[in-house]
Design an enzyme around this catalytic site. Sequence first.
Site, PDB file in Angstrom:
ATOM      1  CG  HIS A  40     -19.817  16.032 -18.647  1.00 37.71           C
ATOM      2  ND1 HIS A  40     -18.836  16.822 -19.218  1.00 37.71           N
ATOM      3  CD2 HIS A  40     -19.163  15.087 -17.928  1.00 37.71           C
ATOM      4  CE1 HIS A  40     -17.646  16.377 -18.847  1.00 37.71           C
ATOM      5  NE2 HIS A  40     -17.824  15.324 -18.064  1.00 37.71           N
ATOM      6  CG  ASP A  70     -22.193   9.955 -12.793  1.00 39.71           C
ATOM      7  OD1 ASP A  70     -22.720  10.930 -12.216  1.00 39.71           O
ATOM      8  OD2 ASP A  70     -21.485  10.095 -13.823  1.00 39.71           O
ATOM      9  CG  HIS A  71     -19.688  11.658 -10.278  1.00 44.09           C
ATOM     10  ND1 HIS A  71     -19.602  13.003 -10.522  1.00 44.09           N
ATOM     11  CD2 HIS A  71     -19.446  11.047 -11.476  1.00 44.09           C
ATOM     12  CE1 HIS A  71     -19.308  13.213 -11.799  1.00 44.09           C
ATOM     13  NE2 HIS A  71     -19.217  12.037 -12.407  1.00 44.09           N
ATOM     14  CD  GLU A  87     -21.417  12.979 -16.037  1.00 47.11           C
ATOM     15  OE1 GLU A  87     -20.628  13.515 -15.235  1.00 47.11           O
ATOM     16  OE2 GLU A  87     -21.228  11.860 -16.542  1.00 47.11           O
ATOM     17  CB  THR A  97     -18.693   8.445 -14.955  1.00 41.09           C
ATOM     18  OG1 THR A  97     -19.162   9.789 -15.065  1.00 41.09           O
ATOM     19  CG2 THR A  97     -19.715   7.515 -15.588  1.00 41.09           C
TER      20      THR A  97
END
Length: 643
Positions: A444, A495-496, A286, A326
């Site tokens: 996150h 994911d990013h 994440e 995501t």
Amino acid sequence: MKRILDSRFGIVFILAITACVLFLILRTALLINNIAVLDLKVLDIPLIYGAGLIYDLAFLSYLLIPVVIYLALLPNKRYQGRIHRYIAYIIAILVIGLIFFDMVSEWLFWDEFQVRFNFISVDYLVYRREVTGNISESYPVPLLLTGVAICTLIVFVIIKRPIDLALKATTSLKKRLVGALILLLIPTGCYLALTSETFSHVSENNYKNELAKNGPYQFFYAFFANELDYEQFYQTGDKQVLDQRLRGLVKQDNQTFTSTVPFDISRQVSNVGPEKKLNVMMIVVESLSGDYMTRFGNKLNLTPHLDELANNSLFFNNFYATGNRTVRGMEALTLSIPPTPGQSVIHRPHNEGLFSLGSLLRDKGYDSKFIYGGYGYFDNMNYFFSHNGFDIVDRNSYAKDESVFGNVWGVADEYSFLRASREADKSYQAKKPFYSFIMTTSNHRPYTFPEGRVDSPSGHYEGAVKYTDYAINKFIEDSRKKPWFDDTIFIIVADHCAGSAGKSDLPLERYHIPLFIYSPKHVKPGQFNAITNQIDVAPTIMGLMNSSYVSRFFGKDVLRMKPEEGGRALMGTYQKVALYRDNKMAILSPNKKVDVLEDVKTVPTIHDRTADPALVDDTLSYYQGASYQLHNGLMLHKAGENK
């Protein structure tokens, strides 16, 4: 008619008639304003207004369902009481006010995009700060809202007397229920009507089709459909020409196309020698931005273990995400497709049975599993993965010792890795190779994690990044003790990035993420410097296994790239999609706009498509091809094809 207006449901008819008149006024105003491009014929007017009335009634019948139920169940005494009268007034003012607000919004939206509401308007909910700022700077918002309020009050005064008459009606419960049942059948009828081609496509002229639609209805339709129509909003090219160009972009020297259908890039990948049945642990981290790592200039020493692992892995220095959510990363890593406009395929309807790395490896005898520390109903993840070749292991199935610490997003990463290790043990004991797609959650907000793991406190991104680094290192060290370790490829990829804002629409640095391929027995450590992308991961994994198979991936096995190839990256937002290579970027936007950015890594300068026609044509090939595939069933998995 008088009997209907004076009945218990008179207020419903009064509001419906009022709304239909207002929608009629808006449709007529838009028609007059666009008369030059409509090429109106005699039969067009009844078709536009007839289909338009069905759309209007559909939206209103859905909107007024709670009102109908309320009126059906309310006893006569309360119905005729003062409190209910004021409730009726408030409902009427709200409905009228919302429609006037819609009329103003639709007029402005049409002025910019020449269509009714669609996914772009839904997208405005995502980027509220930018959108509200743009609106406040572009339009006299206080004046418009004042106008909406004044018009609402004027119309309410006009219809107040009929409403008062309707509020005096006395109706038995039986008649109320029968009336409500009849009214509730209208939404069903409208739905059935609008699923037919007659109402959704009244003309070959798209302006006429858009005039026939109802803005609020289209808004909610777009909200659930989650897609922008590529051919309607984006620059397109000749299908045959772009098909040949796309084939040249995806083909490698060990591949042969198996279809001549336009944009069908199915191809036989042939590798010499035996296939390696290696396990795959894909750790999707994440929000792990590239600039969190010391090797990319970070001074905070957030990722000491990952920085060390980079020296012992095949590490990619110029690797880019396809998006900034995501689901975009999951889409690219699983399906190897470009980020088509609108929502991710993971959110869209009809996303089952696609050609994915999970289904491909399952055909080859693998246990393919999606392992997630959170609840997989979020973002439609469980549905997507379970219908595309994966078994689901999410928080619902975690044991007590796998859920010792967690927050709203999921259990701490170390416990997801513990579960992933146990799933690998099961596959090994069953003598089956495995592919595990592990999605982490700890990095996150709110950035919480178990105490005592790192030297930074919970609640801040620095501590969360350090914890993620700790948990991944612990997982790999624990895996070394497992009998399956030597024959496992560890893929570590973000994911990013953690943020998406930048000076440009698609800031390159906000897509730069790390990629590690670690397998001491099978992958030689080194630095890979060509530009690569999340869509390249799946075919590269298959290449590492020396696998022969039929591929529909858009990505490439980057380890077979020729020395002269500099690479490329595909990336996008909800509305804009791009192709980056050679320090240039071609960007496709709604309204068929095309821009070419030069000097992307330094000070980007914007030019039109003539600055690099080849780059633009390649961009069109990727995105028009991917959109065409999705809409024409060319991306489907064929069971047994790769056994």
